[in-house]
Design an enzyme around this catalytic site. Structure first.
Site, PDB file in Angstrom:
ATOM      1  N   SER A 206       0.877  -1.235  -0.048  1.00  0.00           N
ATOM      2  CA  SER A 206      -0.117  -0.014  -0.010  1.00  0.00           C
ATOM      3  C   SER A 206       0.835   1.128   0.100  1.00  0.00           C
ATOM      4  O   SER A 206       1.790   1.425   0.844  1.00  0.00           O
ATOM      5  CB  SER A 206      -0.697  -0.063   1.350  1.00  0.00           C
ATOM      6  OG  SER A 206      -1.419   1.255   1.207  1.00  0.00           O
ATOM      7  N   LYS A 255     -12.989  -5.676   3.457  1.00  0.00           N
ATOM      8  CA  LYS A 255     -14.201  -4.529   3.083  1.00  0.00           C
ATOM      9  C   LYS A 255     -15.400  -5.120   3.568  1.00  0.00           C
ATOM     10  O   LYS A 255     -16.171  -4.317   4.277  1.00  0.00           O
ATOM     11  CB  LYS A 255     -14.050  -3.945   1.925  1.00  0.00           C
ATOM     12  CG  LYS A 255     -12.580  -3.134   1.551  1.00  0.00           C
ATOM     13  CD  LYS A 255     -12.689  -2.620   0.075  1.00  0.00           C
ATOM     14  CE  LYS A 255     -11.364  -2.090  -0.403  1.00  0.00           C
ATOM     15  NZ  LYS A 255     -11.552  -1.565  -1.667  1.00  0.00           N
ATOM     16  N   ASP A 291     -14.629   4.257  -2.001  1.00  0.00           N
ATOM     17  CA  ASP A 291     -14.500   3.831  -3.428  1.00  0.00           C
ATOM     18  C   ASP A 291     -15.348   4.061  -4.264  1.00  0.00           C
ATOM     19  O   ASP A 291     -14.933   4.603  -5.341  1.00  0.00           O
ATOM     20  CB  ASP A 291     -14.502   2.224  -3.253  1.00  0.00           C
ATOM     21  CG  ASP A 291     -13.365   1.523  -2.657  1.00  0.00           C
ATOM     22  OD1 ASP A 291     -12.186   2.151  -2.584  1.00  0.00           O
ATOM     23  OD2 ASP A 291     -13.365   0.331  -2.426  1.00  0.00           O
ATOM     24  N   GLY A 311     -17.545  -7.309 -14.347  1.00  0.00           N
ATOM     25  CA  GLY A 311     -17.379  -7.638 -13.080  1.00  0.00           C
ATOM     26  C   GLY A 311     -18.480  -7.694 -12.265  1.00  0.00           C
ATOM     27  O   GLY A 311     -19.509  -6.925 -12.448  1.00  0.00           O
ATOM     28  N   ASN A 334     -20.660 -10.336 -16.260  1.00  0.00           N
ATOM     29  CA  ASN A 334     -19.555 -10.787 -15.406  1.00  0.00           C
ATOM     30  C   ASN A 334     -19.464 -12.066 -15.740  1.00  0.00           C
ATOM     31  O   ASN A 334     -20.372 -12.921 -16.440  1.00  0.00           O
ATOM     32  CB  ASN A 334     -20.180 -11.005 -13.784  1.00  0.00           C
ATOM     33  CG  ASN A 334     -19.230 -11.314 -13.046  1.00  0.00           C
ATOM     34  OD1 ASN A 334     -17.972 -11.007 -13.036  1.00  0.00           O
ATOM     35  ND2 ASN A 334     -19.598 -12.404 -11.861  1.00  0.00           N
TER      36      ASN A 334
HETATM   37  P1  NAP Z   1     -13.370  -9.354  -6.429  1.00  0.00           P
HETATM   38  O1  NAP Z   1     -14.494  -8.925  -5.287  1.00  0.00           O
HETATM   39  O2  NAP Z   1     -12.462 -10.398  -6.159  1.00  0.00           O
HETATM   40  O3  NAP Z   1     -14.204  -9.236  -7.969  1.00  0.00           O
HETATM   41  C1  NAP Z   1     -13.560  -9.690  -9.018  1.00  0.00           C
HETATM   42  C2  NAP Z   1     -14.530  -9.575 -10.103  1.00  0.00           C
HETATM   43  O4  NAP Z   1     -13.604  -9.843 -11.427  1.00  0.00           O
HETATM   44  C3  NAP Z   1     -15.433 -10.832 -10.212  1.00  0.00           C
HETATM   45  O5  NAP Z   1     -16.459 -10.408 -10.783  1.00  0.00           O
HETATM   46  C4  NAP Z   1     -14.756 -11.910 -11.091  1.00  0.00           C
HETATM   47  O6  NAP Z   1     -15.674 -12.463 -11.762  1.00  0.00           O
HETATM   48  C5  NAP Z   1     -14.050 -11.101 -12.137  1.00  0.00           C
HETATM   49  N1  NAP Z   1     -12.811 -11.784 -12.750  1.00  0.00           N
HETATM   50  C6  NAP Z   1     -11.782 -12.217 -11.986  1.00  0.00           C
HETATM   51  N2  NAP Z   1     -10.968 -12.588 -12.790  1.00  0.00           N
HETATM   52  C7  NAP Z   1     -11.624 -12.636 -14.292  1.00  0.00           C
HETATM   53  C8  NAP Z   1     -11.022 -13.099 -15.470  1.00  0.00           C
HETATM   54  N3  NAP Z   1     -10.059 -13.530 -15.553  1.00  0.00           N
HETATM   55  N4  NAP Z   1     -11.831 -12.918 -16.289  1.00  0.00           N
HETATM   56  C9  NAP Z   1     -13.043 -12.129 -15.994  1.00  0.00           C
HETATM   57  N5  NAP Z   1     -13.595 -11.615 -14.990  1.00  0.00           N
HETATM   58  C10 NAP Z   1     -12.741 -11.941 -13.878  1.00  0.00           C
HETATM   59  O7  NAP Z   1     -12.194  -8.078  -6.657  1.00  0.00           O
HETATM   60  P2  NAP Z   1     -12.816  -6.410  -6.394  1.00  0.00           P
HETATM   61  O8  NAP Z   1     -12.526  -5.942  -4.982  1.00  0.00           O
HETATM   62  O9  NAP Z   1     -13.940  -5.985  -6.984  1.00  0.00           O
HETATM   63  O10 NAP Z   1     -11.597  -5.589  -7.244  1.00  0.00           O
HETATM   64  C11 NAP Z   1     -11.733  -5.782  -8.709  1.00  0.00           C
HETATM   65  C12 NAP Z   1     -10.246  -5.129  -9.193  1.00  0.00           C
HETATM   66  O11 NAP Z   1     -10.846  -3.484  -9.093  1.00  0.00           O
HETATM   67  C13 NAP Z   1      -9.285  -5.071  -8.448  1.00  0.00           C
HETATM   68  O12 NAP Z   1      -8.555  -6.180  -8.851  1.00  0.00           O
HETATM   69  C14 NAP Z   1      -8.468  -3.927  -8.653  1.00  0.00           C
HETATM   70  O13 NAP Z   1      -7.988  -3.758  -9.969  1.00  0.00           O
HETATM   71  C15 NAP Z   1      -9.506  -2.931  -8.946  1.00  0.00           C
HETATM   72  N6  NAP Z   1      -9.703  -1.908  -8.067  1.00  0.00           N
HETATM   73  C16 NAP Z   1      -8.965  -0.833  -8.195  1.00  0.00           C
HETATM   74  C17 NAP Z   1      -9.265   0.259  -6.979  1.00  0.00           C
HETATM   75  C18 NAP Z   1      -8.489   1.446  -7.274  1.00  0.00           C
HETATM   76  O14 NAP Z   1      -8.444   2.418  -6.280  1.00  0.00           O
HETATM   77  N7  NAP Z   1      -8.196   2.009  -8.513  1.00  0.00           N
HETATM   78  C19 NAP Z   1     -10.051  -0.049  -5.927  1.00  0.00           C
HETATM   79  C20 NAP Z   1     -10.594  -1.441  -5.772  1.00  0.00           C
HETATM   80  C21 NAP Z   1     -10.318  -2.214  -6.602  1.00  0.00           C
HETATM   81  P3  NAP Z   1     -16.197 -13.893 -11.016  1.00  0.00           P
HETATM   82  O15 NAP Z   1     -17.430 -13.620 -10.274  1.00  0.00           O
HETATM   83  O16 NAP Z   1     -16.662 -14.644 -12.375  1.00  0.00           O
HETATM   84  O17 NAP Z   1     -15.315 -14.452 -10.296  1.00  0.00           O
END
Ligand code: NAP
Length: 446
Positions: A206, A255, A291, A311, A334
């Site tokens: 972080s 979270k 967020d 997603g 998704n």
């Molecule tokens: P999460 O709760 O684990 O959700 C991930 C999502 O991505 C799920 O819907 C998953 O689908 C999908 N996914 C994972 N791998 C995939 C693949 N290879 N192909 C297609 N779909 C896929 O994660 P999250 O907390 O929502 O975070 C998601 C992303 O947001 C993070 O990795 C990060 O890069 C980004 N983020 C950015 C910030 C920022 O400040 N910019 C803050 C938070 C998060 P399934 O349901 O099929 O598993």
């Protein structure tokens, strides 16, 4: 000895407690409302009715800018610290004490007062309205919170003085807890008025400690921000309490679970189902989600229209909430369709398999696709039209395969770093009551 600044809603006891503190400590008391009346040679109702609130606020700014830096007690008007410049000035070399009381107690204390209404609401509704607006900033600014509902002014004054304006810490518990934290702990941490940390698992990547520890001295905040790894959301809260910490940034995977550890999650956090910001005030825990603000702020100009979220995890929920706050029609696509449908049901929007036939003015990637070396784009190229905006929430690396393809197709692109910067600004403001400004955050993180 430093300055004590008393903040809180009208009727919370600032003037009475300030007077007792000043007497006990033999230091001057400055009551900002009384100083304004003295300088204007008019009562506050006369200033409001003759010149209006804006003139009153300017007088308040002038009075606050002229207050001495040395030992004194300052009892502020209820709206004073809502002005960011006043908040910054009052923060310097001061202990800030938030005085609170239940709305009905506040009402009983101000009944019969000649002070003007600020909202035109009934007295009790005005108190509740102002509390909703002001308490997040008050709590952020406060080094110590005291509920004055059931104690006398002299007891409250004695308590603030005996605590030296800081939350009390148990030295054994403090030492035991810091021993479990592998990163470097300053020797004098126990005497640091404000301790914050980032919790999650892992947290070592972080950039928040760098951001906060750079901005604290610039903003006059007597604080230290730590890496605070934990086993679970509950474990993180135990650590917060053991350290007498003021607040936490929360990252994955805590979270969603954090919401059940919080006494008062706000309405945004409840709707999204996740807390990424925790604040402790008088042992009660308040939870927020910044967020969605990080997603909303860079696209505020895109009100209305159609949006596609790819997603269905935590970031997608924050994205859908942000888009709906901008009156956009949202479709969720998704990989696991059932999960996409469940999220769409929660927010009353549509889910669909990802295909080039979806119309979208804005596409948000809320999957981790693009983070790893060799990842492709999660969005079919047929959706990348020149009039489309593409917002990739992935921020490491800042330029992803999706953004590269979108830029080549003539789309407007927004990087995930923008979400991080805007959510960090909102979080810093909630945790400290001070807004460092978006450009300064951008500079520190660049
Ligand atoms: P999460 O709760 O684990 O959700 C991930 C999502 O991505 C799920 O819907 C998953 O689908 C999908 N996914 C994972 N791998 C995939 C693949 N290879 N192909 C297609 N779909 C896929 O994660 P999250 O907390 O929502 O975070 C998601 C992303 O947001 C993070 O990795 C990060 O890069 C980004 N983020 C950015 C910030 C920022 O400040 N910019 C803050 C938070 C998060 P399934 O349901 O099929 O598993």
């Amino acid at each position: 000895m430093e300055r004590y600044v008393l903040i809180g809603l009208r009727g919370s006891g600032k003037s009475a407690i300030g007077r007792r503190m000043a007497e006990k400590l033999r230091i001057p008391l400055y009551d900002t409302d009384a100083l304004i009346e003295e300088r204007a040679n008019q009562s506050i109702p006369e200033i409001f009715s003759g010149s209006g609130e804006e003139v009153f606020r300017q007088m308040e700014r002038d009075v606050i800018a002229s207050l001495q830096k040395g030992p004194c007690v300052i009892a502020t008007g209820g709206g004073a610290v809502m002005d960011p410049e006043n908040a910054r000035i009052l923060r310097q070399q001061s202990h800030i004490i938030l005085l609170t009381a239940d709305a009905r107690i506040l009402l009983s204390r101000i009944q019969g007062s000649s002070r003007p209404s600020l909202t035109g609401l009934s007295a009790l509704d005005e108190i509740r309205h102002l509390a909703k607006l002001r308490m997040p900033i008050y709590r952020g600014l406060a080094d110590l919170c005291i509920d004055t509902g059931s104690i006398r002014a002299d007891e409250a004054a004695a308590r603030i003085i005996s605590l030296n304006g800081m939350q009390r810490r148990d030295p054994d518990l403090f030492a035991e807890t810091t021993a479990t934290i592998s990163s470097e702990i300053p020797d004098d941490l126990i005497s640091c008025p404000l301790i914050f940390g980032i919790t999650g698992n892992p947290v070592s990547h972080s950039r928040s400690p760098h951001l906060y520890n750079t901005l604290f001295p610039e903003c006059g905040i007597p604080g230290r921000y730590l890496f605070l790894p934990a086993e679970s959301a509950e474990d993180a809260i135990l650590k917060l309490r053991a350290l007498g910490a003021k607040g936490l940034s929360v990252t994955i995977p805590f979270k969603e679970m954090m919401i059940s550890c919080i006494d008062e999650p706000d309405e945004d956090a409840l709707a999204i189902g996740a807390v990424n910001t925790v604040l402790s005030c008088d042992r009660r825990l308040y939870g927020y989600n910044t967020d969605w603000i990080g997603i909303c702020s860079p696209i505020r100009h895109l009100r209305g229209g159609d949006a596609l979220v790819v997603g269905a995890g935590g970031a997608a929920a924050a994205a859908v909430y942000a888009l709906q706050s901008l009156d956009m029609d949202v479709t969720i696509a998704n990989r696991t369709e059932k999960r996409g449908e469940a999220l769409a049901d929660r927010f009353g929007c549509t889910s669909a398999p990802l295909s080039s036939s979806i119309h979208a003015d804005l596409i948000i990637n809320a999957t981790p696709v693009g983070m790893k070396e060799g990842d492709g784009s999660p969005v079919p190229s047929g959706l990348l039209r020149p009039d489309t905006t593409i917002f990739d929430l992935v921020y490491t690396p800042p330029m992803t395969p999706l953004l590269r393809e979108a830029e080549a197709a003539g789309c407007r692109i927004i990087k995930g770093t923008e979400m991080f910067i805007h959510q960090a600004r909102a979080q810093f403001t909630l945790l400290t009551g001070i807004d460092p400004g978006i450009e300064r955050i951008r500079e520190v993180l660049s």
